[in-house]
Scaffold this motif. Sequence first.
Motif, mmCIF file in Angstrom:
data_model
loop_
_atom_site.group_PDB
_atom_site.id
_atom_site.type_symbol
_atom_site.label_atom_id
_atom_site.label_comp_id
_atom_site.label_asym_id
_atom_site.label_seq_id
_atom_site.Cartn_x
_atom_site.Cartn_y
_atom_site.Cartn_z
ATOM 1 N N GLY A 39 -25.938 7.204 22.984
ATOM 2 C CA GLY A 39 -27.064 7.134 23.979
ATOM 3 C C GLY A 39 -27.059 8.146 25.224
ATOM 4 N N LEU A 40 -25.821 8.228 25.819
ATOM 5 C CA LEU A 40 -25.588 9.057 27.038
ATOM 6 C C LEU A 40 -25.374 10.514 26.680
ATOM 7 C CD1 LEU A 40 -23.358 6.693 29.302
ATOM 8 C CD2 LEU A 40 -25.593 7.296 29.617
ATOM 9 N N HIS A 41 -24.853 10.888 25.638
ATOM 10 C CA HIS A 41 -24.533 12.084 25.141
ATOM 11 C C HIS A 41 -25.951 12.784 24.771
ATOM 12 C CE1 HIS A 41 -22.275 15.159 22.260
ATOM 13 N NE2 HIS A 41 -23.168 15.490 22.865
ATOM 14 N N ILE A 42 -26.691 11.942 23.732
ATOM 15 C CA ILE A 42 -28.159 12.361 23.497
ATOM 16 C C ILE A 42 -28.971 12.523 24.754
ATOM 17 C CG2 ILE A 42 -29.994 11.829 22.025
ATOM 18 C CD1 ILE A 42 -28.181 10.491 20.081
ATOM 19 N N LEU A 43 -29.015 11.616 25.467
ATOM 20 C CA LEU A 43 -29.593 11.543 26.755
ATOM 21 C C LEU A 43 -29.625 13.044 27.442
ATOM 22 C CD1 LEU A 43 -32.165 10.152 28.589
ATOM 23 C CD2 LEU A 43 -29.955 9.328 29.741
ATOM 24 N N THR A 44 -28.127 13.234 27.853
ATOM 25 C CA THR A 44 -27.869 14.409 28.485
ATOM 26 C C THR A 44 -28.225 15.628 27.810
ATOM 27 O OG1 THR A 44 -25.945 13.162 29.446
ATOM 28 C CG2 THR A 44 -25.885 15.407 29.743
ATOM 29 N N GLU A 67 -29.273 21.377 26.824
ATOM 30 C CA GLU A 67 -27.986 21.670 26.538
ATOM 31 C C GLU A 67 -27.285 21.203 25.317
ATOM 32 O OE1 GLU A 67 -26.125 23.967 28.432
ATOM 33 O OE2 GLU A 67 -27.487 24.285 30.079
ATOM 34 N N SER A 68 -26.451 21.927 24.650
ATOM 35 C CA SER A 68 -25.850 21.590 23.437
ATOM 36 C C SER A 68 -24.219 21.050 23.764
ATOM 37 C CB SER A 68 -25.748 22.639 22.378
ATOM 38 O OG SER A 68 -24.932 21.900 21.307
ATOM 39 N N ILE A 69 -24.202 19.710 23.697
ATOM 40 C CA ILE A 69 -22.715 19.562 24.151
ATOM 41 C C ILE A 69 -21.995 19.225 22.966
ATOM 42 C CG2 ILE A 69 -21.356 17.806 25.643
ATOM 43 C CD1 ILE A 69 -23.960 17.490 27.432
ATOM 44 N N VAL A 70 -21.027 19.962 22.591
ATOM 45 C CA VAL A 70 -20.173 19.754 21.449
ATOM 46 C C VAL A 70 -19.412 18.316 21.522
ATOM 47 C CG1 VAL A 70 -18.125 20.541 20.212
ATOM 48 C CG2 VAL A 70 -19.938 21.971 21.110
ATOM 49 N N LYS A 71 -18.695 17.911 22.507
ATOM 50 C CA LYS A 71 -17.870 16.747 22.675
ATOM 51 C C LYS A 71 -18.446 16.180 24.052
ATOM 52 C CE LYS A 71 -13.599 14.576 21.946
ATOM 53 N NZ LYS A 71 -12.270 14.797 21.428
ATOM 54 N N PHE A 72 -18.806 14.647 23.866
ATOM 55 C CA PHE A 72 -18.924 14.031 25.337
ATOM 56 C C PHE A 72 -18.132 12.759 25.164
ATOM 57 C CE2 PHE A 72 -21.102 11.305 28.377
ATOM 58 C CZ PHE A 72 -21.971 12.029 29.023
ATOM 59 N N PRO A 73 -16.611 13.204 25.540
ATOM 60 C CA PRO A 73 -15.714 12.006 25.519
ATOM 61 C C PRO A 73 -15.761 10.586 26.020
ATOM 62 C CG PRO A 73 -14.929 13.699 26.746
ATOM 63 C CD PRO A 73 -16.116 14.121 26.268
ATOM 64 N N THR A 74 -15.211 9.596 25.794
ATOM 65 C CA THR A 74 -15.176 8.375 26.494
ATOM 66 C C THR A 74 -14.773 8.922 28.212
ATOM 67 O OG1 THR A 74 -14.539 7.134 24.667
ATOM 68 C CG2 THR A 74 -14.072 6.191 26.801
ATOM 69 N N ASN A 95 -31.209 20.324 35.197
ATOM 70 C CA ASN A 95 -29.854 21.218 34.929
ATOM 71 C C ASN A 95 -28.654 20.338 34.786
ATOM 72 O OD1 ASN A 95 -31.317 23.556 35.483
ATOM 73 N ND2 ASN A 95 -31.506 23.316 37.548
ATOM 74 N N LEU A 96 -27.915 20.716 33.872
ATOM 75 C CA LEU A 96 -26.623 20.221 33.678
ATOM 76 C C LEU A 96 -25.800 20.612 34.821
ATOM 77 C CD1 LEU A 96 -24.877 18.220 32.284
ATOM 78 C CD2 LEU A 96 -24.205 19.899 30.622
ATOM 79 N N GLU A 97 -25.502 20.052 36.216
ATOM 80 C CA GLU A 97 -24.740 20.863 37.048
ATOM 81 C C GLU A 97 -23.165 20.852 36.626
ATOM 82 O OE1 GLU A 97 -23.991 19.966 41.693
ATOM 83 O OE2 GLU A 97 -25.995 20.174 41.040
ATOM 84 N N SER A 98 -22.797 19.750 36.076
ATOM 85 C CA SER A 98 -21.240 19.622 35.850
ATOM 86 C C SER A 98 -21.111 18.625 34.857
ATOM 87 C CB SER A 98 -20.302 19.464 36.988
ATOM 88 O OG SER A 98 -20.755 18.259 37.561
ATOM 89 N N LEU A 99 -20.152 18.687 34.027
ATOM 90 C CA LEU A 99 -19.574 17.828 32.789
ATOM 91 C C LEU A 99 -18.191 17.857 32.910
ATOM 92 C CD1 LEU A 99 -20.263 15.994 30.412
ATOM 93 C CD2 LEU A 99 -19.924 17.949 28.948
ATOM 94 N N ILE A 100 -17.611 16.557 33.597
ATOM 95 C CA ILE A 100 -16.194 16.464 33.756
ATOM 96 C C ILE A 100 -15.616 15.451 32.743
ATOM 97 C CG2 ILE A 100 -14.513 15.739 35.438
ATOM 98 C CD1 ILE A 100 -16.544 16.432 37.518
ATOM 99 N N THR A 101 -14.713 16.107 31.955
ATOM 100 C CA THR A 101 -13.861 15.002 30.979
ATOM 101 C C THR A 101 -12.720 14.468 31.413
ATOM 102 O OG1 THR A 101 -12.706 17.011 29.817
ATOM 103 C CG2 THR A 101 -15.042 16.205 29.161
ATOM 104 N N PRO A 102 -12.128 13.505 30.998
ATOM 105 C CA PRO A 102 -10.943 12.974 31.552
ATOM 106 C C PRO A 102 -9.673 13.968 31.406
ATOM 107 C CG PRO A 102 -11.996 11.310 30.089
ATOM 108 C CD PRO A 102 -12.899 12.666 30.179
ATOM 109 N N LYS A 103 -9.543 14.734 30.383
ATOM 110 C CA LYS A 103 -8.740 15.503 30.274
ATOM 111 C C LYS A 103 -8.651 16.706 31.482
ATOM 112 C CE LYS A 103 -7.845 15.540 25.356
ATOM 113 N NZ LYS A 103 -7.869 16.087 24.019
#
Length: 93
Positions: free
Chosen positions: A41-46, A52-59, A80-88
Amino acid sequence: PIPTTTLKESIYHASASSLSQLIKKLDDEINNLLIIGHNPGLHILTETLTNESIVKFPTCAFAKITNFNHWKDIDAGILNLESLITPKELKHD
C-alpha cells in the motif's frame, strides 16, 4: 499546538486507494502527516502520488512527499518525492 497521534489499525495493511481516501479527509489545519503502514500500500501510494517509479520500497523506508496546499487536492502524479530514505542509508554504530 501540540502534535497529536492517532492510531488507525486499518492503515497497516491498507491499499493505496484506501490510504489516499483517508488523507483526503484530513483537516487542512494539519500541516504534516506521518503514516506508518505496510507494503504494498505505501509503496503504490508513493508511486501514484508522485508519478515516480520506485524499484524497491523496503521495510522501514521513509518517503517525504511535498508540493500540495490542501489534503483533499492530492491527486495522482502531481506531488514531489522529495526524499526516499532506506534503512541501509542510515549510519549504524
